[in-house]
Design a protein around this motif. Structure first.
Motif, PDB file in Angstrom:
ATOM      1  N   ASP A 131       0.818  -1.211   0.000  1.00 56.39           N
ATOM      2  CA  ASP A 131       0.000   0.000   0.000  1.00 56.39           C
ATOM      3  C   ASP A 131       0.850   1.258   0.000  1.00 56.39           C
ATOM      4  OD1 ASP A 131      -2.253  -1.517  -0.050  1.00 56.39           O
ATOM      5  OD2 ASP A 131      -2.704  -1.340   2.086  1.00 56.39           O
ATOM      6  N   HIS A 132       2.115   1.158   0.376  1.00 57.26           N
ATOM      7  CA  HIS A 132       2.995   2.318   0.424  1.00 57.26           C
ATOM      8  C   HIS A 132       4.043   2.300  -0.690  1.00 57.26           C
ATOM      9  CE1 HIS A 132       1.067   2.767   4.296  1.00 57.26           C
ATOM     10  NE2 HIS A 132       1.634   3.944   4.448  1.00 57.26           N
ATOM     11  N   GLY A 133       3.825   1.473  -1.705  1.00 59.87           N
ATOM     12  CA  GLY A 133       4.710   1.475  -2.859  1.00 59.87           C
ATOM     13  C   GLY A 133       6.087   0.896  -2.589  1.00 59.87           C
ATOM     14  N   ILE A 134       6.222   0.059  -1.574  1.00 59.31           N
ATOM     15  CA  ILE A 134       7.512  -0.535  -1.239  1.00 59.31           C
ATOM     16  C   ILE A 134       7.567  -1.948  -1.799  1.00 59.31           C
ATOM     17  CG2 ILE A 134       9.046  -1.241   0.637  1.00 59.31           C
ATOM     18  CD1 ILE A 134       7.713   0.906   2.361  1.00 59.31           C
ATOM     19  N   LYS A 135       8.647  -2.260  -2.489  1.00 61.60           N
ATOM     20  CA  LYS A 135       8.872  -3.601  -3.010  1.00 61.60           C
ATOM     21  C   LYS A 135      10.013  -4.249  -2.239  1.00 61.60           C
ATOM     22  CE  LYS A 135       7.421  -2.517  -7.736  1.00 61.60           C
ATOM     23  NZ  LYS A 135       7.845  -2.525  -9.178  1.00 61.60           N
ATOM     24  N   GLY A 136      10.203  -5.538  -2.474  1.00 60.99           N
ATOM     25  CA  GLY A 136      11.315  -6.216  -1.838  1.00 60.99           C
ATOM     26  C   GLY A 136      11.052  -7.693  -1.677  1.00 60.99           C
ATOM     27  N   PHE A 137      11.706  -8.276  -0.697  1.00 61.13           N
ATOM     28  CA  PHE A 137      11.512  -9.693  -0.423  1.00 61.13           C
ATOM     29  C   PHE A 137      11.930 -10.005   1.007  1.00 61.13           C
ATOM     30  CE2 PHE A 137      15.737  -9.359  -2.455  1.00 61.13           C
ATOM     31  CZ  PHE A 137      16.541  -9.922  -1.466  1.00 61.13           C
ATOM     32  N   LEU A 138      11.430 -11.124   1.498  1.00 60.41           N
ATOM     33  CA  LEU A 138      11.845 -11.687   2.776  1.00 60.41           C
ATOM     34  C   LEU A 138      12.410 -13.063   2.464  1.00 60.41           C
ATOM     35  CD1 LEU A 138      11.911 -11.569   5.900  1.00 60.41           C
ATOM     36  CD2 LEU A 138       9.644 -12.635   5.870  1.00 60.41           C
ATOM     37  N   GLU A 139      13.645 -13.312   2.912  1.00 60.16           N
ATOM     38  CA  GLU A 139      14.316 -14.536   2.518  1.00 60.16           C
ATOM     39  C   GLU A 139      15.054 -15.175   3.683  1.00 60.16           C
ATOM     40  OE1 GLU A 139      16.845 -15.126  -1.307  1.00 60.16           O
ATOM     41  OE2 GLU A 139      18.284 -14.677   0.292  1.00 60.16           O
ATOM     42  N   GLY A 140      14.945 -16.500   3.757  1.00 60.36           N
ATOM     43  CA  GLY A 140      15.776 -17.283   4.658  1.00 60.36           C
ATOM     44  C   GLY A 140      16.751 -18.097   3.828  1.00 60.36           C
ATOM     45  N   ARG A 141      18.038 -18.022   4.169  1.00 59.14           N
ATOM     46  CA  ARG A 141      19.063 -18.720   3.389  1.00 59.14           C
ATOM     47  C   ARG A 141      20.020 -19.404   4.359  1.00 59.14           C
ATOM     48  NH1 ARG A 141      20.949 -18.206  -2.172  1.00 59.14           N
ATOM     49  NH2 ARG A 141      19.131 -16.847  -2.414  1.00 59.14           N
ATOM     50  N   PHE A 142      20.216 -20.696   4.147  1.00 58.37           N
ATOM     51  CA  PHE A 142      21.022 -21.487   5.073  1.00 58.37           C
ATOM     52  C   PHE A 142      21.932 -22.423   4.289  1.00 58.37           C
ATOM     53  CE2 PHE A 142      16.913 -20.458   6.863  1.00 58.37           C
ATOM     54  CZ  PHE A 142      17.275 -19.800   8.027  1.00 58.37           C
TER      55      PHE A 142
ATOM     56  N   THR B 173      33.972 -25.869   0.573  1.00 56.97           N
ATOM     57  CA  THR B 173      32.893 -26.431  -0.246  1.00 56.97           C
ATOM     58  C   THR B 173      31.611 -26.509   0.588  1.00 56.97           C
ATOM     59  OG1 THR B 173      34.350 -27.690  -1.700  1.00 56.97           O
ATOM     60  CG2 THR B 173      32.100 -28.506  -1.428  1.00 56.97           C
ATOM     61  N   ASN B 174      30.507 -26.017   0.030  1.00 53.41           N
ATOM     62  CA  ASN B 174      29.265 -25.918   0.800  1.00 53.41           C
ATOM     63  C   ASN B 174      28.050 -26.144  -0.067  1.00 53.41           C
ATOM     64  OD1 ASN B 174      28.187 -23.073  -0.127  1.00 53.41           O
ATOM     65  ND2 ASN B 174      30.358 -22.748   0.365  1.00 53.41           N
ATOM     66  N   VAL B 175      26.954 -26.502   0.577  1.00 52.14           N
ATOM     67  CA  VAL B 175      25.642 -26.588  -0.057  1.00 52.14           C
ATOM     68  C   VAL B 175      24.725 -25.604   0.651  1.00 52.14           C
ATOM     69  CG1 VAL B 175      25.916 -28.969  -0.803  1.00 52.14           C
ATOM     70  CG2 VAL B 175      24.963 -28.495   1.445  1.00 52.14           C
ATOM     71  N   PHE B 176      23.719 -25.082  -0.071  1.00 56.80           N
ATOM     72  CA  PHE B 176      22.837 -24.076   0.517  1.00 56.80           C
ATOM     73  C   PHE B 176      21.435 -24.195  -0.049  1.00 56.80           C
ATOM     74  CE2 PHE B 176      24.860 -22.166  -3.190  1.00 56.80           C
ATOM     75  CZ  PHE B 176      23.797 -21.620  -3.866  1.00 56.80           C
ATOM     76  N   ALA B 177      20.475 -23.619   0.667  1.00 51.79           N
ATOM     77  CA  ALA B 177      19.081 -23.573   0.225  1.00 51.79           C
ATOM     78  C   ALA B 177      18.483 -22.259   0.694  1.00 51.79           C
ATOM     79  CB  ALA B 177      18.288 -24.746   0.799  1.00 51.79           C
ATOM     80  N   ALA B 178      17.534 -21.736  -0.091  1.00 53.84           N
ATOM     81  CA  ALA B 178      16.902 -20.457   0.244  1.00 53.84           C
ATOM     82  C   ALA B 178      15.437 -20.501  -0.137  1.00 53.84           C
ATOM     83  CB  ALA B 178      17.595 -19.306  -0.465  1.00 53.84           C
ATOM     84  N   LEU B 179      14.618 -19.858   0.674  1.00 53.09           N
ATOM     85  CA  LEU B 179      13.193 -19.679   0.382  1.00 53.09           C
ATOM     86  C   LEU B 179      12.898 -18.186   0.427  1.00 53.09           C
ATOM     87  CD1 LEU B 179      10.483 -21.053  -0.211  1.00 53.09           C
ATOM     88  CD2 LEU B 179      10.064 -21.059   2.282  1.00 53.09           C
ATOM     89  N   ARG B 180      12.378 -17.640  -0.687  1.00 51.06           N
ATOM     90  CA  ARG B 180      12.162 -16.198  -0.799  1.00 51.06           C
ATOM     91  C   ARG B 180      10.691 -15.889  -1.032  1.00 51.06           C
ATOM     92  NH1 ARG B 180      15.632 -12.226  -4.720  1.00 51.06           N
ATOM     93  NH2 ARG B 180      17.244 -12.934  -3.232  1.00 51.06           N
ATOM     94  N   LEU B 181      10.186 -14.930  -0.284  1.00 54.32           N
ATOM     95  CA  LEU B 181       8.838 -14.384  -0.470  1.00 54.32           C
ATOM     96  C   LEU B 181       8.985 -12.967  -1.017  1.00 54.32           C
ATOM     97  CD1 LEU B 181       5.746 -14.257  -0.124  1.00 54.32           C
ATOM     98  CD2 LEU B 181       6.151 -13.561   2.259  1.00 54.32           C
ATOM     99  N   SER B 182       8.618 -12.763  -2.257  1.00 52.99           N
ATOM    100  CA  SER B 182       8.732 -11.448  -2.900  1.00 52.99           C
ATOM    101  C   SER B 182       7.422 -10.681  -2.767  1.00 52.99           C
ATOM    102  CB  SER B 182       9.093 -11.603  -4.383  1.00 52.99           C
ATOM    103  OG  SER B 182      10.325 -12.277  -4.546  1.00 52.99           O
TER     104      SER B 182
END
Length: 506
Positions: free
Chosen positions: A104-115, A496-505
């Motif tokens: 409602d205030h014209g703000i965009k973005g995302f919320l993300e968890g990354r591990f 050396t690593n593995v990772f996963a992320a879930l993003r809510l835009s």
């Protein structure tokens, strides 16, 4: 991309006010572009970049990033389309949530968890490679003839050594990505001032004439590829004419790479003669005086007969520590001048590119100072193409990179005992392949970086799946292998690593 031996302005007084003002009220629609930056090109249009590096630009915005580096802006989830014009109070926020308030205030973005986690034990680092929650907030508005943009990340990360924000290194709970104003005082002139992400050149990861700051820590621990590009505090001026176009970038205080320090990724420490990490973080003496430690970058470009041609110049410092002070025991950023050129054209159904650059090490022109990197010549040849005859929505890219050290005999003669000898010529072969699947909801890609001379390899597989307009799931890995623990990639083997992320835009 060097470690030790190789390897804001416009926090402006306006930056805090800009960001806070944008968060209170942003324009509901994308602002109009200034004259000449709309659908019609200027007298001389800027050459397009390789596939994945373009994109729709706004008022002097930088071109998009390499494939997979574009920050996505999916449409809002159902019910978050900002239809209500009611004043949102505490009770309403509680009912509709943060995302509705932002919409409602014209703000965009995302919320993300990354591990992410290392796949083997590194005695110098923690098992977790990344563990963060990140909230991106970005907004834009048009104030008369001036376009304003702000973007900041708020981060919760148990791996922080300090939560205090450091806008230079990106450490802490706040990372200010953008805070700039742009305008066109004349039809042939664009100005953009403030914190911004800058890029140019033809490379897909190897950067020759792009001497704007990079964030190697983010790239190697599994953050989104967008974060490979670190922000600059700079003034960019674009000049357009029938003869050629010119970009001038002035950075009043040196912007270094966000380089490997040992706090997140272990590295080879030549003083200790072994890999090190949190037990011996890299100590640096970084130029940080306003005006005295400034940087200048320039690009002249135009299209000629189907070729996109550009010439570049840079005056400043090596972007990652490439020198050492034996008295203080600190790594240094010696002075550097760089000159180069690039060309791109269509060839055999794809895009071919050539980029060259000469790095003039101003503090070691004779090559006989063992504590400063020698001058170098760098060459990058690339080709990329879609291959529908093999598979639908399948594309590949290949690059060959050569790094030739000047005055190698002098370097070898003055090299201190116990320091590994670097080759006169360093060869790298880079391959990237990507495929869209499941009605283009899934993108699978693999990036490989192999040096026959260093005998090391870096592999980055990545799969992202768009669940719906709001949710995206990503999994991937950073794989390092090498015959020696002191080469550029080989030193990162334990990381050396593995990772996963879930993003809510939103």
């Amino acid at each position: 991309m060097t470690i030790v031996t190789r390897t804001r302005l416009l926090s402006l007084a306006v930056a805090p006010a800009l960001v806070s003002g944008l968060m209170r009220e942003a324009a509901a629609q994308e602002p109009p572009l200034p004259p000449g930056l709309g659908g019609e090109s200027k007298k001389q249009s800027e050459p397009s970049l390789p596939p994945g590096l373009g994109g729709t630009s706004r008022l002097g915005d930088e071109p998009g990033l390499p494939p997979g580096l574009e920050p996505s802006e999916p449409s809002l989830p159902p019910g978050l389309d900002g239809g209500s014009e009611d004043v949102i109070g505490v009770e309403t926020v509680g009912q509709t949530g943060l995302l509705s308030f932002a919409a409602d205030h014209g703000i965009k973005g995302f919320l993300e968890g990354r591990f992410g986690t290392r796949t083997q034990r590194d005695p110098h680092e923690r098992t977790a490679s990344i563990a963060e929650m990140r909230l991106r907030l970005e907004a834009e508005r048009q104030a008369g003839s001036v376009f304003l943009r702000g973007a900041t990340d708020l981060i919760v990360d148990p791996l922080f050594d300090s939560w205090a924000p450091d806008l230079e290194s990106g450490q802490g709970f706040v990372d200010l990505r953008e805070a700039y104003a742009s305008f066109s005082p004349l039809p042939w002139l664009d100005v953009k001032a403030g914190r911004q992400v800058l890029t140019w050149g033809t490379g897909d990861l190897p950067f020759i004439n792009d001497l704007f700051p990079k964030d190697w820590v983010s790239f190697f621990v599994g953050r989104d590829d967008e974060y490979l590009k670190a922000p600059s505090d700079a003034i960019r001026v674009g000049i357009f004419s029938d003869v050629a176009n010119v970009d001038l970038v002035y950075t009043p205080r040196f912007d270094a790479d966000r380089f490997i320090r040992g706090d997140r990724i272990s590295y080879y420490n030549p003083l200790l003669g072994r890999p090190a990490g949190r037990d011996a973080p890299l100590q640096t003496d970084q130029p940080d005086e306003w005006i005295d430690d400034s940087e200048w970058s320039a690009r002249i470009y135009r299209n000629v007969g189907g070729y996109e041609l550009a010439a570049y110049g840079y005056l400043g410092y090596w972007k990652s520590p490439s020198g050492f002070d034996p008295l203080s025991g600190q790594a240094r950023f010696p002075r550097l001048a760089a000159y180069g050129a690039s060309a791109r054209t269509q060839l055999a159904g794809g895009i071919a590119s050539l980029e060259v650059g000469y790095y003039d090490s101003r503090e070691d022109e004779g090559g006989d100072d063992p504590f400063v990197d020698n001058s170098q010549t760098r060459v990058l040849v690339g080709f990329e193409r879609d291959l529908p005859e093999i598979a639908h929505s399948f594309s590949v890219g290949a690059q060959y990179y050569l790094e030739a050290m000047s005055n190698h005999d002098e370097y070898e003669r003055t090299l201190p005992n116990g320091i590994p000898l670097r080759d006169e010529y360093r060869h790298v072969i880079i391959l990237r392949a990507s495929k869209l699947l499941l009605e283009q909801r899934m993108r699978a890609s693999i990036f490989t970086y192999t040096s026959p001379s260093d005998r090391d390899t870096y592999i980055k597989p990545n799969v992202s799946y768009t669940i719906d307009d709001s949710w995206t799931l990503t999994v991937g890995a950073n794989i390092f292998a090498g015959a020696d623990d002191y080469t550029f990639i080989g030193q990162f083997g334990p990381n050396t690593n593995v990772f996963a992320a879930l993003r809510l835009s939103f």
